[in-house]
Design an enzyme around this catalytic site. Structure first.
Site, short mmCIF file in Angstrom:
data_model
loop_
_atom_site.label_atom_id
_atom_site.label_comp_id
_atom_site.label_asym_id
_atom_site.label_seq_id
_atom_site.Cartn_x
_atom_site.Cartn_y
_atom_site.Cartn_z
CD GLU A 292 20.82 33.40 46.16
OE1 GLU A 292 20.71 33.35 44.88
OE2 GLU A 292 19.91 32.69 46.72
CG ASP A 371 14.53 30.58 45.19
OD1 ASP A 371 13.99 31.12 44.42
OD2 ASP A 371 15.67 30.20 45.29
CD GLU A 399 16.46 27.02 41.49
OE1 GLU A 399 15.78 27.91 40.88
OE2 GLU A 399 17.45 27.06 42.42
O1 GCW Z 1 16.27 30.39 43.04
C1 GCW Z 1 17.68 31.05 43.50
C2 GCW Z 1 18.51 30.06 42.49
C3 GCW Z 1 19.59 30.92 41.98
C4 GCW Z 1 19.41 32.22 41.69
C5 GCW Z 1 18.80 32.95 42.49
C6 GCW Z 1 17.96 34.21 41.84
C7 GCW Z 1 20.26 33.43 39.65
O2 GCW Z 1 19.08 28.95 43.22
O3 GCW Z 1 20.41 30.06 41.13
O4 GCW Z 1 20.28 32.86 40.87
O5 GCW Z 1 17.46 32.22 43.01
O6 GCW Z 1 16.88 34.38 41.60
O7 GCW Z 1 18.51 35.30 42.04
#
Ligand code: GCW
Length: 685
Positions: A292, A371, A399
């Site tokens: 990311e 995720d 989340e």
């Molecule tokens: O779940 C996603 C999230 C990000 C997060 C990323 C991760 C910290 O939307 O906010 O960043 O995973 O786990 O690195």
């Protein structure tokens, strides 16, 4: 500190009448045989609890035999033979284990809290206090316990400006006014909460290490990190920091962060030595790299073993470790590209380099390949690494599971994950045995999770979300505990033992994950959320995005084809038994159908319903189930603390709005796409 919602599961409510007599006698004196900071924390906790529960301040002495008392110490310090106990009493438990034993001694009774080390004393103390709060008898205790996981870790995703990535309970308790806080009261209470559920490691800054945060490993912040470390140390918790992989460039003015560059290697060595000057027992680094848009070894044509090893080399002389996250994937995907499958990424990146990591590196693997969705497959990387230390990473912060506006108790989900049979070494190779290190005989192993707390007075925004943190700790300590045991314990500790309270809250918690799943994304497909913040429905929110998160719904059907024959081949990453089960439509479990397969809306599930009818049914049912929760909660008016009652009531209100929105958007979307009406003729827009 006096608010019940602040005290969470360390209520220490006043004990009345008859029960008081049962417990009071033990608290006349405490004998302390071991003298360490951690033992002091244990003693302080007992004093505080005794004052609060029994309005009694015990005398503190060294170990004495002539009074009814509680005696604390390690097995080396307590004179075990005086109580008729043998010194090998703790032989078969690990360093953090303990024994709690009631002994009779010349008409006097003692409760011995015997730790293998002082950490064991602290855990024994919390265990004893838990017994009292759940009204257990102390007359004849003989308990032996030890954690089943070596590392039991919490990751804070807190930023120095006080914000928390994916935080839903206010701002950070660690950072105020763009600095690390000097007011450590709340940090200390957090340490108490964490150690009471057996946590022994914490990273205190976000894995996305932004500009200012990069400085956390410099003299600008280290003196204050040191203060935080001191607070946690007294509770047996080791501190870790997330680092920016580009630190040698940003902080060291080097031209590169290439892990094979000698200057870079030396820079890390010096940096690590500097950190240990402040914090001699510093745990090590948590690293999100090449993920990311964060920097990492890929920029220099190096793989992740090279990337992690440069840090591991530097940490090794100090017994520090590198916790290297496997959440690495192409986040700039073209939605037209059906070959690339984000779910494959972690396995594809990391299995080829199994065995190349130094032995003080631990790979941290998210429970699912995507995720933290409400439902997704189990990461096939768990079990696939034979020669590399590994943690599983769970997400306590909600989340994708309602953001602590919606109640969603995740212990049942985690339990399912930990019990999952990978077949890595034949039948019965469960995730829980991989992550506890026993299957591959790892040096380091354990469980980490993203925290759900902030500076809201009740810690977690939604008071019922405290159960997730509690449950995470208890399950990590012992994954063999049942969901029911953990749930009951949390309710007893938080709310007491009124039958109706216990019954209604148990009902709500145990059904909440299923209900949340019912009104949100169906059959494992995931991702139908609003982009960015991830709350509320938006079926196509991520459909044409670059994040690799698609459902492929058209007028005929829906789902991601991950099969070997016609799809992305992701199913082949599992060991054969699971690969076959998921790859075949006949055997793929209903709840994961759309995670693994693309099927027509008329496809008939094992349940006998068609996919489209399942979507309608679950979405209507989800809202009805929620109304039932609300009824059950409202029935508790007057039976529980008013502040907590109102907090949860208000959240239920938000959840109901959210659930209705989900129901109507999902049902309408799929009605419009498929043209198939609900066979029960309910309202679809
Ligand atoms: O779940 C996603 C999230 C990000 C997060 C990323 C991760 C910290 O939307 O906010 O960043 O995973 O786990 O690195």
């Amino acid at each position: 500190r006096t608010l019940k919602s602040y005290r969470a599961w360390l209520q220490y409510d006043k004990i009345e009448d008859i029960d008081r007599k049962l417990y009071l006698k033990w608290f006349t004196a405490i004998g302390v045989a071991t003298d360490t900071k951690i033992t002091k924390s244990a003693v302080n906790e007992i004093i505080w609890a005794a004052e609060s529960m029994l309005e009694k301040t015990p005398d503190i002495n060294e170990e004495t035999l002539d009074r009814t008392s509680i005696i604390l110490g390690t097995y080396r310090h307590i004179h075990l033979e005086e109580y008729g106990l043998s010194s090998d009493l703790l032989e078969d438990v690990n360093e953090e284990g303990y024994v709690i034993k009631t002994v009779n001694n010349n008409e006097k009774q003692q409760i011995l809290l015997i730790g293998k080390t002082d950490k064991g004393i602290l855990y024994a103390t919390y265990h004893l206090l838990r017994l009292i709060q759940t009204k257990a008898s102390l007359e004849d205790l003989h308990i032996k316990d030890a954690p089943k996981n070596q590392f039991r870790m919490i990751n804070q995703w807190d930023n120095i400006d006080g914000s928390i990535e994916r935080g839903y309970a206010g701002n950070s308790i660690f950072y105020v006014n763009d600095n690390i806080t000097d007011n450590l009261e709340r940090v200390k209470d957090y340490a108490r909460l964490l150690s009471s559920i057996g946590m022994n490691a914490i990273s205190i800054n976000n894995v996305n290490v932004w500009d200012e945060e990069t400085n956390i490993i410099t003299e600008k912040y280290l003196p204050k990190v040191k203060n935080i470390a001191e607070v946690f140390r007294a509770y047996g918790i080791t501190i870790y920091l997330s680092i920016n992989y580009a630190s040698p460039i940003v902080l060291g003015s080097l031209e590169t962060a290439d892990p094979l560059d000698e200057n870079v290697q030396n820079w890390w060595k010096q940096k690590v030595a500097e950190i240990y000057k402040y914090i001699p027992d510093f745990g090590g680094f948590v690293v999100k790299a090449d993920s990311e848009n964060r920097p990492g070894p890929f920029s220099y044509g190096r793989n992740h073993a090279d990337g992690a090893n440069v840090l591991a080399e530097a940490l090794k002389p100090f017994n520090g470790i590198v916790i290297w996250r496997c959440f690495v994937y192409n986040n700039l995907q073209d939605w037209r590209d059906k070959e690339t499958d984000r779910a494959r990424a972690a396995y594809d990146h990391f299995t080829p380099i199994d065995g190349e990591f130094l032995d003080n590196v631990i790979l941290q693997i998210k429970n699912g390949p995507m995720d933290f969705q409400v439902r997704e497959g189990i990461s096939p990387l768990l079990g696939a690494l034979e020669k590399t230390n590994q943690f599983i990473e769970l997400q306590v912060t909600q989340e994708y599971t309602g953001q602590q506006k919606d109640v969603c108790y995740l212990v049942p989900q985690w339990k399912e994950i930990l019990e999952f049979d990978t077949y890595a070494k034949g039948q019965g190779t469960k995730i829980k045995d991989i992550v506890n290190g026993s299957v591959f005989k790892n040096n380091y192993s354990g469980i980490a999770a993203v925290s759900n707390i902030g500076n809201d007075i009740n810690w977690t925004g939604h008071t019922l979300a405290q159960a997730n943190l509690y449950g995470y700790g208890r399950l990590t300590w012992n994954p063999d505990l049942t969901t029911e045991e953990i749930t009951k314990e949390w309710i007893y500790l938080t709310f007491g033992q009124n039958d109706q309270v216990v019954e209604n809250i148990t009902y709500i918690l145990l059904n909440s994950w299923k209900t949340y799943e019912n009104y949100t994304a169906p059959l494992g497909v995931g991702w139908m959320v609003n982009p960015g913040h991830h709350y509320g429905p938006n079926v196509d929110g991520y459909e044409y995005s670059k994040w690799g998160t698609y459902h492929f719904a058209d007028c005929h059907g829906i789902g991601v084809d991950r099969t070997v024959e016609t799809g992305t081949g992701y199913t082949s990453q599992y060991f054969p038994q699971n690969a076959e089960t998921f790859n075949s439509l006949e055997t793929c479990p209903d709840e994961l159908l759309l995670f693994f397969h693309h099927v027509p809306y008329t496809y008939v599930l094992h349940s006998g319903e068609t996919v489209i009818q399942h979507i309608y049914n679950t979405h209507f049912e989800g809202v009805e189930e929620l109304k039932e929760f609300i009824q059950k909660w409202n029935d508790l008016d007057g039976l529980i603390d008013k502040v907590i009652f109102e907090n949860v009531k208000e959240r239920f209100h938000m959840q109901l709005e959210n659930a209705k929105e989900w129901r109507d958007q999902i049902n309408t979307y799929f009605y419009r796409k498929s043209g198939i009406s609900d066979d029960k003729n309910r309202k679809i827009y």
